[in-house]
Design a protein around this motif. Structure first.
Motif, PDB file in Angstrom:
ATOM      1  N   SER A 169       0.824  -1.210   0.000  1.00 57.80           N
ATOM      2  CA  SER A 169       0.000   0.000   0.000  1.00 57.80           C
ATOM      3  C   SER A 169       0.857   1.258   0.000  1.00 57.80           C
ATOM      4  O   SER A 169       0.523   2.244  -0.679  1.00 57.80           O
ATOM      5  N   SER A 170       1.950   1.235   0.741  1.00 57.95           N
ATOM      6  CA  SER A 170       2.787   2.429   0.833  1.00 57.95           C
ATOM      7  C   SER A 170       3.581   2.680  -0.443  1.00 57.95           C
ATOM      8  O   SER A 170       3.926   3.822  -0.751  1.00 57.95           O
ATOM      9  N   ARG A 171       3.871   1.618  -1.199  1.00 58.46           N
ATOM     10  CA  ARG A 171       4.716   1.775  -2.376  1.00 58.46           C
ATOM     11  C   ARG A 171       3.941   1.811  -3.690  1.00 58.46           C
ATOM     12  O   ARG A 171       4.527   2.054  -4.742  1.00 58.46           O
ATOM     13  N   LEU A 172       2.636   1.567  -3.635  1.00 52.25           N
ATOM     14  CA  LEU A 172       1.837   1.622  -4.858  1.00 52.25           C
ATOM     15  C   LEU A 172       1.892   2.996  -5.525  1.00 52.25           C
ATOM     16  O   LEU A 172       2.059   3.083  -6.752  1.00 52.25           O
ATOM     17  N   PRO A 173       1.762   4.107  -4.781  1.00 47.28           N
ATOM     18  CA  PRO A 173       1.870   5.415  -5.452  1.00 47.28           C
ATOM     19  C   PRO A 173       3.207   5.614  -6.160  1.00 47.28           C
ATOM     20  O   PRO A 173       3.254   6.214  -7.240  1.00 47.28           O
ATOM     21  N   LEU A 174       4.295   5.127  -5.570  1.00 47.14           N
ATOM     22  CA  LEU A 174       5.604   5.267  -6.203  1.00 47.14           C
ATOM     23  C   LEU A 174       5.664   4.480  -7.504  1.00 47.14           C
ATOM     24  O   LEU A 174       6.193   4.966  -8.519  1.00 47.14           O
ATOM     25  N   ILE A 175       5.116   3.265  -7.492  1.00 45.59           N
ATOM     26  CA  ILE A 175       5.107   2.447  -8.712  1.00 45.59           C
ATOM     27  C   ILE A 175       4.282   3.137  -9.796  1.00 45.59           C
ATOM     28  O   ILE A 175       4.685   3.191 -10.967  1.00 45.59           O
ATOM     29  N   ILE A 176       3.123   3.677  -9.422  1.00 47.24           N
ATOM     30  CA  ILE A 176       2.288   4.381 -10.391  1.00 47.24           C
ATOM     31  C   ILE A 176       3.057   5.549 -10.996  1.00 47.24           C
ATOM     32  O   ILE A 176       3.060   5.759 -12.215  1.00 47.24           O
ATOM     33  N   ALA A 177       3.741   6.309 -10.136  1.00 46.82           N
ATOM     34  CA  ALA A 177       4.486   7.467 -10.628  1.00 46.82           C
ATOM     35  C   ALA A 177       5.604   7.050 -11.576  1.00 46.82           C
ATOM     36  O   ALA A 177       5.811   7.672 -12.629  1.00 46.82           O
ATOM     37  N   VAL A 178       6.336   5.989 -11.234  1.00 46.56           N
ATOM     38  CA  VAL A 178       7.452   5.545 -12.073  1.00 46.56           C
ATOM     39  C   VAL A 178       6.949   5.035 -13.419  1.00 46.56           C
ATOM     40  O   VAL A 178       7.473   5.398 -14.479  1.00 46.56           O
ATOM     41  N   VAL A 179       5.922   4.180 -13.397  1.00 45.83           N
ATOM     42  CA  VAL A 179       5.416   3.592 -14.639  1.00 45.83           C
ATOM     43  C   VAL A 179       4.825   4.671 -15.541  1.00 45.83           C
ATOM     44  O   VAL A 179       5.101   4.720 -16.753  1.00 45.83           O
ATOM     45  N   VAL A 180       4.016   5.560 -14.965  1.00 48.58           N
ATOM     46  CA  VAL A 180       3.416   6.630 -15.757  1.00 48.58           C
ATOM     47  C   VAL A 180       4.498   7.542 -16.319  1.00 48.58           C
ATOM     48  O   VAL A 180       4.453   7.950 -17.491  1.00 48.58           O
ATOM     49  N   GLY A 181       5.496   7.859 -15.499  1.00 49.57           N
ATOM     50  CA  GLY A 181       6.567   8.733 -15.954  1.00 49.57           C
ATOM     51  C   GLY A 181       7.363   8.141 -17.101  1.00 49.57           C
ATOM     52  O   GLY A 181       7.659   8.828 -18.092  1.00 49.57           O
TER      53      GLY A 181
END
Length: 761
Positions: free
Chosen positions: A551-563
């Motif tokens: 849960s804590s790292r999902l936003p980071l993964i979203i940001a990296v993949v989208v970027g």
């Protein structure tokens, strides 16, 4: 210059043959060599995989988490109480289990003799003694009516990772009980080991069957329908064999081959379909088969290569989670994506060269390739008229698509991440039957006990008694705890342990709350003022820790993949707003697919029809996996559509007409490709594995939403509204970005696309 606008290239000079075109032509011309090499590779990889391939297991740890640290403390100070626990559940509807005390004692003794077993606890009181009064509420190991009990077996390794043949020894140990008429079920990870081995063949057959029907209806040609399926299957088998060899060197989760199969077959069919469709249109336009295959590889092959790289980049983003289990799931899927791309660029042109002009000889209707508009712009079919409607009323289509996505996304606001427990499994599974017996006799919390660990090794001996009293008082009346057993010291006196039972099942939100409350508040307060350390460990506690990390790292993964995907689109199409549009719309479509999954599984809207017992939380890592996979796959259609818009824009300079033109010639292919991928993914909902069901439905819904609402409504509407501004890019950014070509170069001396063509043969 402060900014630049990509200019149309109406009179592009002929360019020399590119690498992809040369490869496509060579494979089409030397099809015998290429086919032999692929067959040899398939056979060789299968032989190597059967000889040296590894097994798949769910044996993974979470270093640095409090549950793992607590387990390590137990292993160091009380090996018999540490390890991994599982239950052997006993039940007799007619007689008390004390009538079978000899058989129970024999079973416990034989279980203790099995390899990797640290201990086995006899649930019955010593023979001839009076059973002590059960606790209130009774959490076992013997029920109040004495008709249900459980033997707690502790293993030095995770039982679910053992070879299935290990169960033969367990079955022999409990055979005396079964012979006496006692029902024996295996719970926890031992029950997971006893589950039937999953088979994806039925799902694959359903997906392939639907794909054939879709391709025959969509394009008419039998050969053109079978070719993508055949090449996708060969590529997927090669990828799965490679994955098996990788599994010999590293531990991959049991769901890995299923996930790799879903993704490999889906993208393999899509990629082959893109090339075959372009190739057949080239034949219609008068090119010879070798040249047509080369041009297909040089144009659609570029889009395939780019979209494949984008999928792999998105899957690689899973390593940002910092959890090897998650990262390896992405790697497993990436393996079959790589083989699908290689097959599309080499195997598909070879088969096209073999078939030659006979590709449409056998057909069920008039064969159709692409539909190219006439020079005078007259409507030439339903898709042309639809494209013109989008061009005339883009705001209506944009608003309709946004409203639909908003409605589908609404349930995601209430998403509950967690772990799917044994209670959701089919009743044919022994772990489900064990779960039901335990819940009935001892309450749902008995299926997920929490082990409380207080390490007092740094506390002076004179202060330990006061610490034990202080901690015991703190553990009284904890919310959501049915009962917490008294603290007991290990043999060396350095560690205090207790067991907490939740009022709810392990997958329930209240159990997660109890675990976090004990970890963050109750236990630290219980040892405040001392040097003691506290932990909550066990299978359920590890699952909660896993949930917190994901849960804590999902936003980071979203940001990296989208970027990363944003940069790829920007480098290819040289349009800042095009890249922003791609990122935003893909995120919206994924949110809509999340909403579908929440409604079906968490809210129970159709879950029972899919074989799911009751309402279940969303498995903690499913949103993360779905995001990486769906974001990558959605780029297939994004790049395929945008490459045609960009191609027409460079040729004509008319931004609005280019959108309608591209929509007309790609809508049929995108629709058919999406229906095929939806059928491949949706076929996996018949799996007995709830996580596979969840992924299958989620991926199917996301592809359907992406290929219809996004690609056929939102993208054309937004691109029409943006017009020439879509291709604007700041000058400094244009200079530093690498130049990538989505559609490749046409055959030297020939236009990228004929001005007039009927699109049929």
């Amino acid at each position: 210059m402060p900014s630049s606008l990509a200019r149309p290239d109406r009179e592009a000079a002929p360019r020399r043959k590119g690498a992809l075109r040369r490869t496509g032509e060579w494979c089409a011309r030397h099809f015998v060599t290429v086919l032999v090499l692929w067959v040899a590779a398939l056979a060789g990889l299968q032989v190597l995989q059967h000889a040296y391939g590894g097994d798949y297991s769910d044996d993974f740890s979470l270093p640095g988490t409090q549950s793992q640290d607590g387990l390590d403390v137990l292993k160091a100070h009380a090996p018999q109480a540490g390890g991994y626990s599982a239950q052997v559940v006993l039940h007799d509807a007619d007689k008390p289990l004390t009538s079978f005390s000899n058989q129970v004692a024999t079973a416990v003794t034989d279980l203790q003799k099995l390899p990797d077993v640290l201990s086995a606890q006899n649930p019955l009181p010593p023979s001839g003694s009076t059973p002590p009064p059960p606790p209130d509420p009774n959490t076992g190991p013997l029920s109040t009516d004495q008709k249900t009990a459980y033997i707690t077996v502790r293993f030095s390794v995770q039982p679910s990772t053992l070879d299935p043949s290990y169960l033969d020894g367990v079955d022999r140990a409990v055979q005396p009980l079964r012979s006496a008429g006692v029902e024996v079920e295996y719970g926890g990870p031992l029950g997971e080991l006893a589950r039937p081995e999953p088979s994806d063949r039925t799902s694959e057959a359903i997906g392939f069957g639907v794909a054939i029907v879709v391709l025959l209806i969509g394009f008419g040609s039998l050969a053109a329908a079978v070719l993508p399926l055949l090449t996708a299957l060969i590529c997927a088998l090669c990828g799965l064999a490679l994955l098996g060899l990788l599994a010999a060197a590293a531990t991959f989760a049991t769901v890995s081959p299923t996930l790799a199969t879903m993704i490999g077959i889906g993208v393999g069919i899509d990629y082959a379909l893109f090339l075959v469709t372009r190739h057949r249109q080239n034949l219609v336009d008068g090119q010879d088969p070798v040249t047509a295959a080369g041009n297909a590889a040089a144009t659609s092959g570029h889009a395939v290569l780019l979209s494949g790289c984008t999928v792999i980049i998105a899957l690689s983003g899973l390593w940002v989670s910092g959890i090897g289990f998650i990262g390896k799931l992405g790697l497993a899927a990436a393996v079959t994506v790589v083989t699908a791309v290689l097959g599309a660029l080499t195997l598909v042109p070879a088969v096209l060269g073999l078939i030659g002009r006979r590709i449409d000889r056998v057909h069920v209707r008039k064969p159709v390739a692409e539909t190219v508009p006439a020079r005078d712009g007259a409507a030439s079919g339903g898709w042309h008229r639809y494209a013109q409607r989008v061009e005339r009323r883009p705001w209506w289509f944009l608003a309709g698509g946004v409203v639909l996505l908003a409605v589908l996304s609404f349930p995601v606001l209430f998403i509950q991440l967690g772990h799917i427990g044994d209670g959701a499994d089919p009743k044919s599974f022994t772990d489900r039957r064990a779960f039901d017996l335990m819940s009935t006799a001892f309450g749902p919390g008995s299926n997920g006990p929490l082990t409380l660990v207080i390490d007092q090794s740094k506390v002076p001996s004179s202060d330990r008694s006061a610490l034990a009293d202080q901690a015991q008082k703190a553990l009284a009346n904890v919310p959501d705890a049915a009962v917490i057993t008294p603290l007991t010291a290990t043999s060396d006196g350095d560690v205090l342990t207790a067991t907490a039972y939740s009022v709810a099942a392990p997958q329930d939100e209240r159990t997660t709350s109890l675990t976090n409350r004990l970890t963050d508040d109750v236990l630290p307060q219980a040892v405040s003022g001392t040097d003691a350390s506290t932990y909550v460990t066990g299978t359920t506690a590890a699952q909660v820790d896993f949930l917190d990390i994901v849960s804590s790292r999902l936003p980071l993964i979203i940001a990296v993949v989208v970027g990363l995907a944003f940069l790829v689109i920007l480098a290819v199409f040289r349009g800042l707003l095009v890249a922003v549009k791609a990122a935003v719309l893909n995120v919206l479509s994924i949110a809509a697919s999340y909403g579908v999954v929440v409604a079906v599984f968490q809210w129970g809207w159709g879950g029972p029809a899919l074989g799911v017992s009751g309402k279940v939380p969303i498995e903690s890592y499913v949103p993360m996996m779905m995001f990486a996979i769906v974001f990558g796959l959605s780029m297939d259609y994004e790049i395929f559509l945008l490459s045609r818009i960009h191609e027409a824009w460079r040729r004509t300079g008319d931004a609005r007409a280019s959108v309608a033109h591209a929509l007309e010639i790609t809508a049929r292919v995108i629709t058919c490709a999406a229906l095929i991928m939806v059928s491949v993914f949706a076929a996996f909902v018949i799996s007995d594995n709830i996580v596979v069901k969840m992924l299958g439905l989620g991926l199917a819904a996301s592809v359907l939403i992406d290929a219809t609402v996004v690609r056929l409504l939102l993208v054309p509407a937004v691109m029409t509204l943006l017009g020439r501004a879509a291709w604007w890019i700041p000058g400094p950014l244009d200079r530093i970005l690498p130049h990538l070509d989505a559609e490749g170069s046409p055959e030297p001396g020939r236009p990228a696309e004929p001005a007039e063509s009927t699109g049929t043969k």
